[in-house]
Scaffold this active site. Sequence first.
Site, PDB file in Angstrom:
ATOM      1  N   CYS A   1       0.839  -1.194   0.000  1.00 12.15           N
ATOM      2  CA  CYS A   1       0.000   0.000   0.000  1.00 12.15           C
ATOM      3  C   CYS A   1       0.873   1.242   0.000  1.00 12.15           C
ATOM      4  CB  CYS A   1      -0.938  -0.003   1.214  1.00 12.15           C
ATOM      5  SG  CYS A   1      -1.976   1.466   1.335  1.00 12.15           S
TER       6      CYS A   1
ATOM      7  N   CYS B   1      -0.318   4.006   2.284  1.00 11.81           N
ATOM      8  CA  CYS B   1      -0.092   3.728   3.705  1.00 11.81           C
ATOM      9  C   CYS B   1       1.382   3.886   4.092  1.00 11.81           C
ATOM     10  CB  CYS B   1      -0.524   2.305   4.044  1.00 11.81           C
ATOM     11  SG  CYS B   1      -2.183   1.851   3.513  1.00 11.81           S
ATOM     12  N   ASP B   2       2.273   3.354   3.259  1.00 14.18           N
ATOM     13  CA  ASP B   2       3.664   3.188   3.667  1.00 14.18           C
ATOM     14  C   ASP B   2       4.671   4.002   2.863  1.00 14.18           C
ATOM     15  OD1 ASP B   2       2.791   1.294   5.549  1.00 14.18           O
ATOM     16  OD2 ASP B   2       2.835  -0.291   4.043  1.00 14.18           O
TER      17      ASP B   2
END
Length: 307
Positions: free
Chosen positions: A134, A137-138
């Site tokens: 992701c 997300c990261d």
Amino acid sequence: MDRIYDLIILGGGPGGYTAALYGARSGMDVLLLEKLSAGGQMGLSAQIDNYPGFPEGIDGFSLGQQMKEGAERFGAQTLLAEATAVSLDGPVKEIQTSEGTFRARTVILATGATPRLLGLAEEETLTGRGVNYCAACDGMFYKGKTVAVVGGGNSAVGDALLLSRVAEKVILIHRRDKLRASPVYEKALAEAKNLTILWDTTVSRLLHDQRLTGLALKNVKTGETSQLACDGVFVSIGRAPASALFRDQVTTDQAGYLQADETTRTNLPGVFAVGDVRTKPLRQVVTAVADGAVAVYYAEEYLAEHP
């Protein structure tokens, strides 16, 4: 079998536990069924920085536990059990599980989706240690670093462009000689000066010590092998919705995601779909949480109309 809950929720991710919180707080008799642990896929994230209210970020496992505790504070019940069969039509829905059979007047499906893996040795061990699924997300963990993205569809190109605004260098690895992504991305790809594409290439091995250090690559046309040093890789080759149990009853799209609009209502009265298992443009913790709240609003409406 004698007890009929107001609401049964399948799945203990952020969407499921938000629904449990809203349902229990409104006075519903709520049972949440989760086969593993609170948080779902979110629980695998070492650091979540894009969920509001946590200025220093929080790990996914802790956030999942806090969501669980918040729902149970108002009386929601959690049972660790795996659903094995469902009957979702009619005024009373029935869920068969590894721990028995349960019935409810409304059901929220929050079973999520899992990223498709490369299928390489030690991939799961390296998840969170250089292997990611992701970019939203990261991606910020790779500010100023070199990252690779594997895939050739809209999601992969979108991830590569997002990462190009953060990382020093981005390499998009695609097994074909042409992207499957929409032509709308062509201009943005051309303008991203720190983004390059490796065509006709697959990843054959993950190079690592304690963390990922690079990728072993193979050209599918020439057979030539090479190595690419990188700080992280983002696998973007699709996701698999956990919807197989419902597909003969709930309408799905071509990819198997449950079809439900922003009301979260499915084709079956009293059955709702929330979070990553639902057809939607963005799958994030915050959108799953929003779905959970919306689903309970319409579940309450359904219960009022079907006393």
